[in-house]
Design a protein around this motif. Structure first.
Motif, PDB file in Angstrom:
ATOM      1  N   GLU A   1     -11.348   1.626 -16.961  1.00  0.00           N
ATOM      2  CA  GLU A   1     -12.401   0.743 -16.493  1.00  0.00           C
ATOM      3  C   GLU A   1     -12.406   0.626 -14.981  1.00  0.00           C
ATOM      4  O   GLU A   1     -13.447   0.539 -14.373  1.00  0.00           O
ATOM      5  CB  GLU A   1     -12.253  -0.637 -17.129  1.00  0.00           C
ATOM      6  CG  GLU A   1     -12.590  -0.630 -18.605  1.00  0.00           C
ATOM      7  CD  GLU A   1     -12.282  -1.957 -19.267  1.00  0.00           C
ATOM      8  OE1 GLU A   1     -11.766  -2.869 -18.588  1.00  0.00           O
ATOM      9  OE2 GLU A   1     -12.547  -2.076 -20.460  1.00  0.00           O
ATOM     10  N   SER A   2     -11.247   0.652 -14.341  1.00  0.00           N
ATOM     11  CA  SER A   2     -11.205   0.490 -12.891  1.00  0.00           C
ATOM     12  C   SER A   2     -11.694   1.733 -12.164  1.00  0.00           C
ATOM     13  O   SER A   2     -11.990   1.681 -10.996  1.00  0.00           O
ATOM     14  CB  SER A   2      -9.782   0.151 -12.422  1.00  0.00           C
ATOM     15  OG  SER A   2      -8.943   1.273 -12.581  1.00  0.00           O
ATOM     16  N   GLN A   3     -11.787   2.848 -12.859  1.00  0.00           N
ATOM     17  CA  GLN A   3     -12.250   4.077 -12.234  1.00  0.00           C
ATOM     18  C   GLN A   3     -13.764   4.248 -12.327  1.00  0.00           C
ATOM     19  O   GLN A   3     -14.312   5.199 -11.811  1.00  0.00           O
ATOM     20  CB  GLN A   3     -11.541   5.288 -12.860  1.00  0.00           C
ATOM     21  CG  GLN A   3     -10.064   5.294 -12.538  1.00  0.00           C
ATOM     22  CD  GLN A   3      -9.321   6.387 -13.259  1.00  0.00           C
ATOM     23  OE1 GLN A   3      -9.820   6.983 -14.204  1.00  0.00           O
ATOM     24  NE2 GLN A   3      -8.108   6.647 -12.824  1.00  0.00           N
TER      25      GLN A   3
ATOM     26  N   ASP B   1     -20.112 -10.369  -5.855  1.00  0.00           N
ATOM     27  CA  ASP B   1     -18.921 -10.432  -5.010  1.00  0.00           C
ATOM     28  C   ASP B   1     -17.701  -9.831  -5.703  1.00  0.00           C
ATOM     29  O   ASP B   1     -16.849  -9.238  -5.056  1.00  0.00           O
ATOM     30  CB  ASP B   1     -18.638 -11.874  -4.593  1.00  0.00           C
ATOM     31  CG  ASP B   1     -19.750 -12.435  -3.718  1.00  0.00           C
ATOM     32  OD1 ASP B   1     -20.387 -11.653  -2.983  1.00  0.00           O
ATOM     33  OD2 ASP B   1     -19.986 -13.656  -3.771  1.00  0.00           O
ATOM     34  N   GLU B   2     -17.619  -9.980  -7.021  1.00  0.00           N
ATOM     35  CA  GLU B   2     -16.493  -9.400  -7.760  1.00  0.00           C
ATOM     36  C   GLU B   2     -16.509  -7.879  -7.645  1.00  0.00           C
ATOM     37  O   GLU B   2     -15.491  -7.250  -7.398  1.00  0.00           O
ATOM     38  CB  GLU B   2     -16.542  -9.817  -9.228  1.00  0.00           C
ATOM     39  CG  GLU B   2     -15.394  -9.241 -10.035  1.00  0.00           C
ATOM     40  CD  GLU B   2     -15.489  -9.573 -11.514  1.00  0.00           C
ATOM     41  OE1 GLU B   2     -14.842  -8.870 -12.287  1.00  0.00           O
ATOM     42  OE2 GLU B   2     -16.198 -10.525 -11.881  1.00  0.00           O
ATOM     43  N   LEU B   3     -17.674  -7.271  -7.809  1.00  0.00           N
ATOM     44  CA  LEU B   3     -17.784  -5.820  -7.680  1.00  0.00           C
ATOM     45  C   LEU B   3     -17.460  -5.392  -6.254  1.00  0.00           C
ATOM     46  O   LEU B   3     -16.757  -4.396  -6.046  1.00  0.00           O
ATOM     47  CB  LEU B   3     -19.185  -5.344  -8.064  1.00  0.00           C
ATOM     48  CG  LEU B   3     -19.462  -3.849  -7.858  1.00  0.00           C
ATOM     49  CD1 LEU B   3     -18.474  -2.988  -8.649  1.00  0.00           C
ATOM     50  CD2 LEU B   3     -20.892  -3.531  -8.231  1.00  0.00           C
ATOM     51  N   LYS B   4     -17.942  -6.143  -5.279  1.00  0.00           N
ATOM     52  CA  LYS B   4     -17.662  -5.819  -3.878  1.00  0.00           C
ATOM     53  C   LYS B   4     -16.155  -5.838  -3.618  1.00  0.00           C
ATOM     54  O   LYS B   4     -15.618  -4.939  -2.966  1.00  0.00           O
ATOM     55  CB  LYS B   4     -18.379  -6.814  -2.968  1.00  0.00           C
ATOM     56  CG  LYS B   4     -18.471  -6.396  -1.535  1.00  0.00           C
ATOM     57  CD  LYS B   4     -19.366  -7.345  -0.771  1.00  0.00           C
ATOM     58  CE  LYS B   4     -19.581  -6.889   0.641  1.00  0.00           C
ATOM     59  NZ  LYS B   4     -20.525  -7.722   1.366  1.00  0.00           N
ATOM     60  N   LEU B   5     -15.454  -6.833  -4.150  1.00  0.00           N
ATOM     61  CA  LEU B   5     -14.002  -6.916  -4.007  1.00  0.00           C
ATOM     62  C   LEU B   5     -13.322  -5.751  -4.712  1.00  0.00           C
ATOM     63  O   LEU B   5     -12.427  -5.117  -4.163  1.00  0.00           O
ATOM     64  CB  LEU B   5     -13.489  -8.246  -4.565  1.00  0.00           C
ATOM     65  CG  LEU B   5     -11.978  -8.414  -4.591  1.00  0.00           C
ATOM     66  CD1 LEU B   5     -11.405  -8.368  -3.178  1.00  0.00           C
ATOM     67  CD2 LEU B   5     -11.596  -9.701  -5.299  1.00  0.00           C
TER      68      LEU B   5
ATOM     69  N   MET C   1     -14.550  -2.808  -5.331  1.00  0.00           N
ATOM     70  CA  MET C   1     -14.817  -1.579  -4.575  1.00  0.00           C
ATOM     71  C   MET C   1     -13.926  -1.507  -3.337  1.00  0.00           C
ATOM     72  O   MET C   1     -13.409  -0.449  -2.996  1.00  0.00           O
ATOM     73  CB  MET C   1     -16.296  -1.521  -4.187  1.00  0.00           C
ATOM     74  CG  MET C   1     -17.196  -1.296  -5.381  1.00  0.00           C
ATOM     75  SD  MET C   1     -18.947  -1.578  -5.059  1.00  0.00           S
ATOM     76  CE  MET C   1     -19.232  -0.670  -3.593  1.00  0.00           C
ATOM     77  N   THR C   2     -13.703  -2.646  -2.674  1.00  0.00           N
ATOM     78  CA  THR C   2     -12.836  -2.689  -1.498  1.00  0.00           C
ATOM     79  C   THR C   2     -11.403  -2.361  -1.895  1.00  0.00           C
ATOM     80  O   THR C   2     -10.732  -1.564  -1.225  1.00  0.00           O
ATOM     81  CB  THR C   2     -12.894  -4.084  -0.832  1.00  0.00           C
ATOM     82  OG1 THR C   2     -14.242  -4.330  -0.454  1.00  0.00           O
ATOM     83  CG2 THR C   2     -11.992  -4.165   0.376  1.00  0.00           C
ATOM     84  N   LEU C   3     -10.928  -2.939  -2.987  1.00  0.00           N
ATOM     85  CA  LEU C   3      -9.567  -2.658  -3.449  1.00  0.00           C
ATOM     86  C   LEU C   3      -9.403  -1.193  -3.835  1.00  0.00           C
ATOM     87  O   LEU C   3      -8.398  -0.569  -3.516  1.00  0.00           O
ATOM     88  CB  LEU C   3      -9.210  -3.568  -4.632  1.00  0.00           C
ATOM     89  CG  LEU C   3      -9.084  -5.055  -4.318  1.00  0.00           C
ATOM     90  CD1 LEU C   3      -8.890  -5.844  -5.597  1.00  0.00           C
ATOM     91  CD2 LEU C   3      -7.949  -5.305  -3.339  1.00  0.00           C
ATOM     92  N   THR C   4     -10.397  -0.635  -4.493  1.00  0.00           N
ATOM     93  CA  THR C   4     -10.345   0.780  -4.877  1.00  0.00           C
ATOM     94  C   THR C   4     -10.318   1.654  -3.642  1.00  0.00           C
ATOM     95  O   THR C   4      -9.539   2.594  -3.548  1.00  0.00           O
ATOM     96  CB  THR C   4     -11.561   1.145  -5.765  1.00  0.00           C
ATOM     97  OG1 THR C   4     -11.522   0.347  -6.928  1.00  0.00           O
ATOM     98  CG2 THR C   4     -11.544   2.620  -6.137  1.00  0.00           C
ATOM     99  N   TYR C   5     -11.148   1.332  -2.661  1.00  0.00           N
ATOM    100  CA  TYR C   5     -11.196   2.098  -1.416  1.00  0.00           C
ATOM    101  C   TYR C   5      -9.831   2.083  -0.736  1.00  0.00           C
ATOM    102  O   TYR C   5      -9.303   3.109  -0.338  1.00  0.00           O
ATOM    103  CB  TYR C   5     -12.272   1.537  -0.486  1.00  0.00           C
ATOM    104  CG  TYR C   5     -12.257   2.168   0.888  1.00  0.00           C
ATOM    105  CD1 TYR C   5     -12.775   3.444   1.088  1.00  0.00           C
ATOM    106  CD2 TYR C   5     -11.704   1.501   1.969  1.00  0.00           C
ATOM    107  CE1 TYR C   5     -12.749   4.032   2.333  1.00  0.00           C
ATOM    108  CE2 TYR C   5     -11.675   2.085   3.236  1.00  0.00           C
ATOM    109  CZ  TYR C   5     -12.193   3.348   3.407  1.00  0.00           C
ATOM    110  OH  TYR C   5     -12.163   3.932   4.643  1.00  0.00           O
TER     111      TYR C   5
END
Length: 96
Positions: free
Chosen positions: A17-19, A81-85, A87-91
């Protein structure tokens, strides 16, 4: 015989899911995501805002196969905001 899915534990499911990537259907990028409250699809805020301003009545969701038949208007956007966070963590986790 168990199905392949029943052999997965929660950690494997979480990794899958995180990918998942979420991209604007127009630009294929998302830096400031908004979610369509009618169907759940993600758009780049500035891009969808510009498109809707040009089409005064709104537009249909541009995601192929979307079941939403209503026109998208600015009132249907939810800042994600959850998706934005996520995406930032994944980056940051993929930086070398």
């Amino acid at each position: 015989m168990q199905s392949p899915i029943s052999n997965l534990d929660d950690s494997e499911i979480a990794i899958t899911e995180s990918q998942t990537t979420y991209n604007d259907p127009f630009t294929k990028k998302t830096e400031d995501p908004v979610r369509n409250s009618l169907c759940g699809h993600i758009y780049e805020k500035e891009v969808i805002m510009n498109i809707i301003q040009k089409k005064k009545k709104g537009i249909k969701c541009p995601v192929a196969g979307c079941g939403n038949r209503n026109l998208i208007k600015a009132k249907h956007w939810i800042p994600d905001d959850e998706l934005k966070l996520r995406m930032t963590l994944t980056y940051h986790s993929t930086m070398v």
